[in-house]
Motif scaffolding. Structure first.
Motif, PDB file in Angstrom:
ATOM      1  N   SER A  82      -4.922   4.436 150.782  1.00 37.86           N
ATOM      2  CA  SER A  82      -4.644   3.142 150.163  1.00 37.86           C
ATOM      3  C   SER A  82      -5.897   2.308 149.932  1.00 37.86           C
ATOM      4  O   SER A  82      -5.796   1.118 149.681  1.00 37.86           O
ATOM      5  CB  SER A  82      -3.669   2.365 151.042  1.00 37.86           C
ATOM      6  N   ARG A  83      -7.067   2.900 149.988  1.00 38.06           N
ATOM      7  CA  ARG A  83      -8.299   2.117 149.913  1.00 38.06           C
ATOM      8  C   ARG A  83      -8.411   1.308 148.622  1.00 38.06           C
ATOM      9  O   ARG A  83      -8.260   1.823 147.530  1.00 38.06           O
ATOM     10  CB  ARG A  83      -9.521   3.008 150.094  1.00 38.06           C
ATOM     11  N   GLU A  84      -8.683   0.036 148.798  1.00 33.64           N
ATOM     12  CA  GLU A  84      -8.856  -0.865 147.661  1.00 33.64           C
ATOM     13  C   GLU A  84     -10.206  -0.631 146.978  1.00 33.64           C
ATOM     14  O   GLU A  84     -10.442  -1.088 145.868  1.00 33.64           O
ATOM     15  CB  GLU A  84      -8.741  -2.316 148.131  1.00 33.64           C
ATOM     16  N   HIS A  85     -11.061   0.131 147.621  1.00 36.23           N
ATOM     17  CA  HIS A  85     -12.376   0.432 147.057  1.00 36.23           C
ATOM     18  C   HIS A  85     -12.258   1.219 145.751  1.00 36.23           C
ATOM     19  O   HIS A  85     -13.179   1.158 144.931  1.00 36.23           O
ATOM     20  CB  HIS A  85     -13.201   1.238 148.058  1.00 36.23           C
ATOM     21  N   ALA A  86     -11.160   1.939 145.555  1.00 35.95           N
ATOM     22  CA  ALA A  86     -11.015   2.745 144.334  1.00 35.95           C
ATOM     23  C   ALA A  86     -11.021   1.865 143.079  1.00 35.95           C
ATOM     24  O   ALA A  86     -11.820   2.107 142.169  1.00 35.95           O
ATOM     25  CB  ALA A  86      -9.759   3.619 144.407  1.00 35.95           C
ATOM     26  N   PRO A  87     -10.176   0.826 142.990  1.00 35.68           N
ATOM     27  CA  PRO A  87     -10.299  -0.034 141.821  1.00 35.68           C
ATOM     28  C   PRO A  87     -11.613  -0.819 141.795  1.00 35.68           C
ATOM     29  O   PRO A  87     -12.138  -1.115 140.721  1.00 35.68           O
ATOM     30  CB  PRO A  87      -9.096  -0.976 141.895  1.00 35.68           C
ATOM     31  N   TRP A  88     -12.186  -1.134 142.962  1.00 40.91           N
ATOM     32  CA  TRP A  88     -13.482  -1.804 142.979  1.00 40.91           C
ATOM     33  C   TRP A  88     -14.528  -0.927 142.296  1.00 40.91           C
ATOM     34  O   TRP A  88     -15.334  -1.407 141.515  1.00 40.91           O
ATOM     35  CB  TRP A  88     -13.945  -2.087 144.401  1.00 40.91           C
ATOM     36  N   ALA A  89     -14.521   0.378 142.619  1.00 38.29           N
ATOM     37  CA  ALA A  89     -15.502   1.307 142.038  1.00 38.29           C
ATOM     38  C   ALA A  89     -15.290   1.451 140.532  1.00 38.29           C
ATOM     39  O   ALA A  89     -16.254   1.449 139.760  1.00 38.29           O
ATOM     40  CB  ALA A  89     -15.417   2.664 142.729  1.00 38.29           C
ATOM     41  N   LEU A  90     -14.043   1.572 140.105  1.00 38.97           N
ATOM     42  CA  LEU A  90     -13.756   1.681 138.680  1.00 38.97           C
ATOM     43  C   LEU A  90     -14.226   0.435 137.934  1.00 38.97           C
ATOM     44  O   LEU A  90     -14.868   0.527 136.882  1.00 38.97           O
ATOM     45  CB  LEU A  90     -12.262   1.900 138.451  1.00 38.97           C
ATOM     46  N   GLY A  91     -13.917  -0.734 138.478  1.00 39.03           N
ATOM     47  CA  GLY A  91     -14.310  -1.982 137.846  1.00 39.03           C
ATOM     48  C   GLY A  91     -15.817  -2.179 137.841  1.00 39.03           C
ATOM     49  O   GLY A  91     -16.401  -2.614 136.844  1.00 39.03           O
ATOM     50  N   ASP A  92     -16.469  -1.846 138.949  1.00 35.35           N
ATOM     51  CA  ASP A  92     -17.913  -2.004 139.052  1.00 35.35           C
ATOM     52  C   ASP A  92     -18.634  -1.060 138.093  1.00 35.35           C
ATOM     53  O   ASP A  92     -19.696  -1.384 137.565  1.00 35.35           O
ATOM     54  CB  ASP A  92     -18.364  -1.762 140.495  1.00 35.35           C
ATOM     55  N   TYR A  93     -18.052   0.093 137.835  1.00 38.71           N
ATOM     56  CA  TYR A  93     -18.618   1.055 136.885  1.00 38.71           C
ATOM     57  C   TYR A  93     -18.486   0.531 135.451  1.00 38.71           C
ATOM     58  O   TYR A  93     -19.289   0.847 134.593  1.00 38.71           O
ATOM     59  CB  TYR A  93     -17.898   2.398 137.039  1.00 38.71           C
ATOM     60  N   GLY A  94     -17.453  -0.279 135.218  1.00 38.25           N
ATOM     61  CA  GLY A  94     -17.265  -0.846 133.882  1.00 38.25           C
ATOM     62  C   GLY A  94     -15.895  -0.637 133.277  1.00 38.25           C
ATOM     63  O   GLY A  94     -15.604  -1.159 132.196  1.00 38.25           O
ATOM     64  N   PHE A  95     -15.029   0.107 133.975  1.00 37.61           N
ATOM     65  CA  PHE A  95     -13.689   0.329 133.434  1.00 37.61           C
ATOM     66  C   PHE A  95     -12.824  -0.907 133.638  1.00 37.61           C
ATOM     67  O   PHE A  95     -12.782  -1.478 134.719  1.00 37.61           O
ATOM     68  CB  PHE A  95     -13.023   1.545 134.091  1.00 37.61           C
ATOM     69  N   ARG A  96     -12.128  -1.298 132.582  1.00 37.69           N
ATOM     70  CA  ARG A  96     -11.213  -2.437 132.636  1.00 37.69           C
ATOM     71  C   ARG A  96      -9.771  -1.988 132.485  1.00 37.69           C
ATOM     72  O   ARG A  96      -8.845  -2.718 132.813  1.00 37.69           O
ATOM     73  CB  ARG A  96     -11.573  -3.441 131.552  1.00 37.69           C
ATOM     74  N   VAL A  97      -9.586  -0.770 131.951  1.00 40.73           N
ATOM     75  CA  VAL A  97      -8.253  -0.230 131.689  1.00 40.73           C
ATOM     76  C   VAL A  97      -8.229   1.233 132.123  1.00 40.73           C
ATOM     77  O   VAL A  97      -9.193   1.969 131.888  1.00 40.73           O
ATOM     78  CB  VAL A  97      -7.908  -0.310 130.172  1.00 40.73           C
ATOM     79  N   VAL A  98      -7.135   1.638 132.772  1.00 42.38           N
ATOM     80  CA  VAL A  98      -6.907   3.051 133.105  1.00 42.38           C
ATOM     81  C   VAL A  98      -5.541   3.421 132.541  1.00 42.38           C
ATOM     82  O   VAL A  98      -4.550   2.750 132.818  1.00 42.38           O
ATOM     83  CB  VAL A  98      -6.939   3.313 134.625  1.00 42.38           C
ATOM     84  N   ILE A  99      -5.510   4.484 131.746  1.00 46.24           N
ATOM     85  CA  ILE A  99      -4.273   4.984 131.153  1.00 46.24           C
ATOM     86  C   ILE A  99      -3.926   6.308 131.824  1.00 46.24           C
ATOM     87  O   ILE A  99      -4.801   7.159 131.994  1.00 46.24           O
ATOM     88  CB  ILE A  99      -4.434   5.207 129.634  1.00 46.24           C
ATOM     89  N   ALA A 100      -2.676   6.471 132.199  1.00 48.58           N
ATOM     90  CA  ALA A 100      -2.220   7.731 132.793  1.00 48.58           C
ATOM     91  C   ALA A 100      -0.709   7.854 132.613  1.00 48.58           C
ATOM     92  O   ALA A 100      -0.043   6.893 132.227  1.00 48.58           O
ATOM     93  CB  ALA A 100      -2.583   7.795 134.277  1.00 48.58           C
ATOM     94  N   MET A 101      -0.192   9.044 132.896  1.00 46.64           N
ATOM     95  CA  MET A 101       1.257   9.263 132.842  1.00 46.64           C
ATOM     96  C   MET A 101       1.950   8.568 134.004  1.00 46.64           C
ATOM     97  O   MET A 101       3.060   8.074 133.878  1.00 46.64           O
ATOM     98  CB  MET A 101       1.574  10.757 132.898  1.00 46.64           C
ATOM     99  N   SER A 102       1.266   8.566 135.164  1.00 39.89           N
ATOM    100  CA  SER A 102       1.817   7.914 136.351  1.00 39.89           C
ATOM    101  C   SER A 102       0.679   7.582 137.301  1.00 39.89           C
ATOM    102  O   SER A 102      -0.410   8.149 137.211  1.00 39.89           O
ATOM    103  CB  SER A 102       2.846   8.819 137.050  1.00 39.89           C
ATOM    104  N   PHE A 103       0.958   6.628 138.191  1.00 37.83           N
ATOM    105  CA  PHE A 103      -0.020   6.169 139.170  1.00 37.83           C
ATOM    106  C   PHE A 103       0.614   6.169 140.554  1.00 37.83           C
ATOM    107  O   PHE A 103       1.822   5.958 140.687  1.00 37.83           O
ATOM    108  CB  PHE A 103      -0.453   4.728 138.868  1.00 37.83           C
ATOM    109  N   ALA A 104      -0.209   6.336 141.575  1.00 38.96           N
ATOM    110  CA  ALA A 104       0.260   6.115 142.945  1.00 38.96           C
ATOM    111  C   ALA A 104       0.525   4.628 143.097  1.00 38.96           C
ATOM    112  O   ALA A 104      -0.218   3.798 142.573  1.00 38.96           O
ATOM    113  CB  ALA A 104      -0.798   6.582 143.940  1.00 38.96           C
TER     114      ALA A 104
END
Length: 195
Positions: A82-104
């Protein structure tokens, strides 16, 4: 948080399912207490070899996707811990949107709390976008206001976001910013004598 109304970017394809949070940001990089500085470790073991040299074959190491703000993957994105660091890393890299069929579920919720828009599209839509983005770099526009994903060729895909979460992202609010919208009423209440 920065508001998300519309994001136009080359779509970065990560043609994988079951991308877990340890793959997104490996555990050895979770020693920071700030929310910044994690982007350089995003997908670390896929991006770099044991000597720290970029792997030429990894999708996101290709120059065409260097500044992408929109990531697309397959199903069950963000599974694992459940680490919140995952969206932190995505955002810090520059991603603002993630598209997928499903998410945890936990990852999905953490995205909204950290200014990232997770978009769930039907399998055929994700397959279509992945195919197009792998043929050549594909520029798309994600509009949270109209809840659409539109390719530069005009293909349109629709999604929905819970109205509360949509409003939060459109305004760039987290829960604290939302609470501060009522600061005058809070101060008024605190100023009253308690009996």
């Amino acid at each position: 948080m920065r508001p998300i109304k519309e994001v136009t970017s080359v779509l970065a394809p990560l043609d994988r399912s079951n991308v877990d949070t340890d793959q997104i940001i490996p555990k050895q990089f979770l020693k920071r207490i700030e929310r910044t500085g994690f982007g350089r470790f995003l997908f670390y073991h896929w991006r770099y070899d044991d000597e720290g040299v970029e792997r030429a074959g990894f999708e996101l190491n290709k120059p065409a996707y260097a500044n992408s703000e929109i990531l697309i993957a397959r199903d069950n994105f963000g599974c694992g811990s459940s680490r919140e660091h995952a969206p932190w890393a995505l955002g810090d890299y520059g991603f603002r949107v993630v598209i997928a069929m499903s998410f945890a579920d936990i990852f999905f919720n953490n995205c909204f709390k950290n200014g990232i828009l997770p978009i769930q599209l039907a399998e055929e839509d994700v397959e279509d976008l992945l195919k197009k983005s792998q043929e050549k770099p594909l520029k798309i526009t994600v509009s949270l206001e109209s809840e659409t994903v539109v390719t530069e060729g005009g293909d349109t895909y629709s999604f929905t976001v819970d109205p509360y979460r949509r409003q939060m992202l459109l305004n760039g609010w987290d829960e604290i910013a939302l609470t501060l919208q009522l600061e005058d009423k809070i101060s008024e209440y605190e100023g009253k004598s308690v009996v």
